[in-house]
Design an enzyme around this catalytic site. Sequence first.
Site, PDB file in Angstrom:
ATOM      1  N   THR A 182      72.999  48.511 -43.429  1.00 34.45           N
ATOM      2  CA  THR A 182      73.186  47.250 -42.720  1.00 34.45           C
ATOM      3  C   THR A 182      73.285  47.542 -41.229  1.00 34.45           C
ATOM      4  O   THR A 182      72.916  48.623 -40.780  1.00 34.45           O
ATOM      5  CB  THR A 182      74.389  46.480 -43.310  1.00 34.45           C
ATOM      6  OG1 THR A 182      74.452  45.184 -42.724  1.00 34.45           O
ATOM      7  CG2 THR A 182      75.711  47.194 -43.088  1.00 34.45           C
ATOM      8  N   ASN A 183      73.756  46.594 -40.429  1.00 36.34           N
ATOM      9  CA  ASN A 183      73.866  46.809 -38.988  1.00 36.34           C
ATOM     10  C   ASN A 183      75.089  46.069 -38.456  1.00 36.34           C
ATOM     11  O   ASN A 183      75.824  45.442 -39.210  1.00 36.34           O
ATOM     12  CB  ASN A 183      72.570  46.371 -38.285  1.00 36.34           C
ATOM     13  CG  ASN A 183      72.280  44.901 -38.479  1.00 36.34           C
ATOM     14  OD1 ASN A 183      73.030  44.038 -38.039  1.00 36.34           O
ATOM     15  ND2 ASN A 183      71.188  44.595 -39.179  1.00 36.34           N
ATOM     16  N   ARG A 184      75.274  46.140 -37.137  1.00 34.03           N
ATOM     17  CA  ARG A 184      76.534  45.689 -36.550  1.00 34.03           C
ATOM     18  C   ARG A 184      76.554  44.218 -36.150  1.00 34.03           C
ATOM     19  O   ARG A 184      77.455  43.781 -35.451  1.00 34.03           O
ATOM     20  CB  ARG A 184      76.871  46.570 -35.341  1.00 34.03           C
ATOM     21  CG  ARG A 184      77.246  47.991 -35.767  1.00 34.03           C
ATOM     22  CD  ARG A 184      77.212  48.945 -34.590  1.00 34.03           C
ATOM     23  NE  ARG A 184      78.220  48.630 -33.590  1.00 34.03           N
ATOM     24  CZ  ARG A 184      79.497  49.005 -33.656  1.00 34.03           C
ATOM     25  NH1 ARG A 184      79.924  49.711 -34.683  1.00 34.03           N
ATOM     26  NH2 ARG A 184      80.338  48.686 -32.707  1.00 34.03           N
ATOM     27  N   SER A 185      75.595  43.418 -36.588  1.00 32.51           N
ATOM     28  CA  SER A 185      75.620  41.997 -36.231  1.00 32.51           C
ATOM     29  C   SER A 185      76.833  41.295 -36.852  1.00 32.51           C
ATOM     30  O   SER A 185      77.107  41.453 -38.044  1.00 32.51           O
ATOM     31  CB  SER A 185      74.334  41.320 -36.732  1.00 32.51           C
ATOM     32  OG  SER A 185      74.466  39.917 -36.623  1.00 32.51           O
ATOM     33  N   ALA A 208      69.946  39.583 -37.363  1.00 36.47           N
ATOM     34  CA  ALA A 208      69.582  40.977 -37.111  1.00 36.47           C
ATOM     35  C   ALA A 208      69.030  41.516 -38.431  1.00 36.47           C
ATOM     36  O   ALA A 208      69.749  42.123 -39.234  1.00 36.47           O
ATOM     37  CB  ALA A 208      70.792  41.763 -36.654  1.00 36.47           C
TER      38      ALA A 208
END
Length: 227
Positions: free
Chosen positions: A33-36, A104
């Site tokens: 996943t990512n930091r959004s 994102a």
Amino acid sequence: LLAGPDGRPLAGRKAVVTAGPTFEPIDPVRGLTNRSSGKQGYAVAAALADLGAEVTLISGPVALDAPVGVTRVWVEAATEMKAAVEAALNASDRPADIAVMSAAVADWRIDGVSTGKIKKKPGGPPSLALIENPDILAGVSAPGPKRPKLVVGFAAETSDLEANARAKLSKKGCDWIVGNDVSGEVFGSDGNAVTLFTRDGAEPWPRQSKTEVARKLALRIADHFKA
Ligand code: CTP
Ligand code: CA
């Protein structure tokens, strides 16, 4: 602003907004996943609804309440997000008015997701093969009977904001790009400094809260439909 049927400028307008990260499974217990945080996209959904739009918010996993009056659809992987966006855009006979793709979206997913939990083995760590996810924004922007009248993308950049945002505007075929310099404090923060790129120009907006950025964007969208 010109008032719609109920006195609000976007009354009667349909909008689809994406927000948050996507979560790409590796196996039943792990993922990429990512930091959004989803804050900017949720604020856009709320601001459009405040101006009277009928908003469907397609959201990846975030810890935020749905804005009042907004229909939220939960998704995890990018492929699910794409299917949910298409379902929302195809829900009525006429094209949606507004699409704001602020999610994102993970650029890659795992090729060959394991159905069972991957176990540690003496031979060392597993290698994960990646494949590219479909570009949801490019798909939404493609010409066709259901193309929304105004398609707005975001561009998250750590350098060369203008060149990269302009390149995305033409490559993806959307109408506007909100260029976001993510080299400073953005992820999870309440503030944001963005530049709005349209076909005719660039408008740098001073650093302000994500709520204010969203409000300003919603008012620009309302202005666009008034024109
Ligand atoms: N986007 C999308 N689907 C993807 C990737 C991105 O819809 N698979 C959308 C995002 O929601 C955003 C815009 O495209 O509105 C730009 O995303 P960004 O990550 O900045 O651009 P990419 O085209 O993925 O390029 P890169 O990450 O290499 O800069
Ligand atoms: Ca990307």
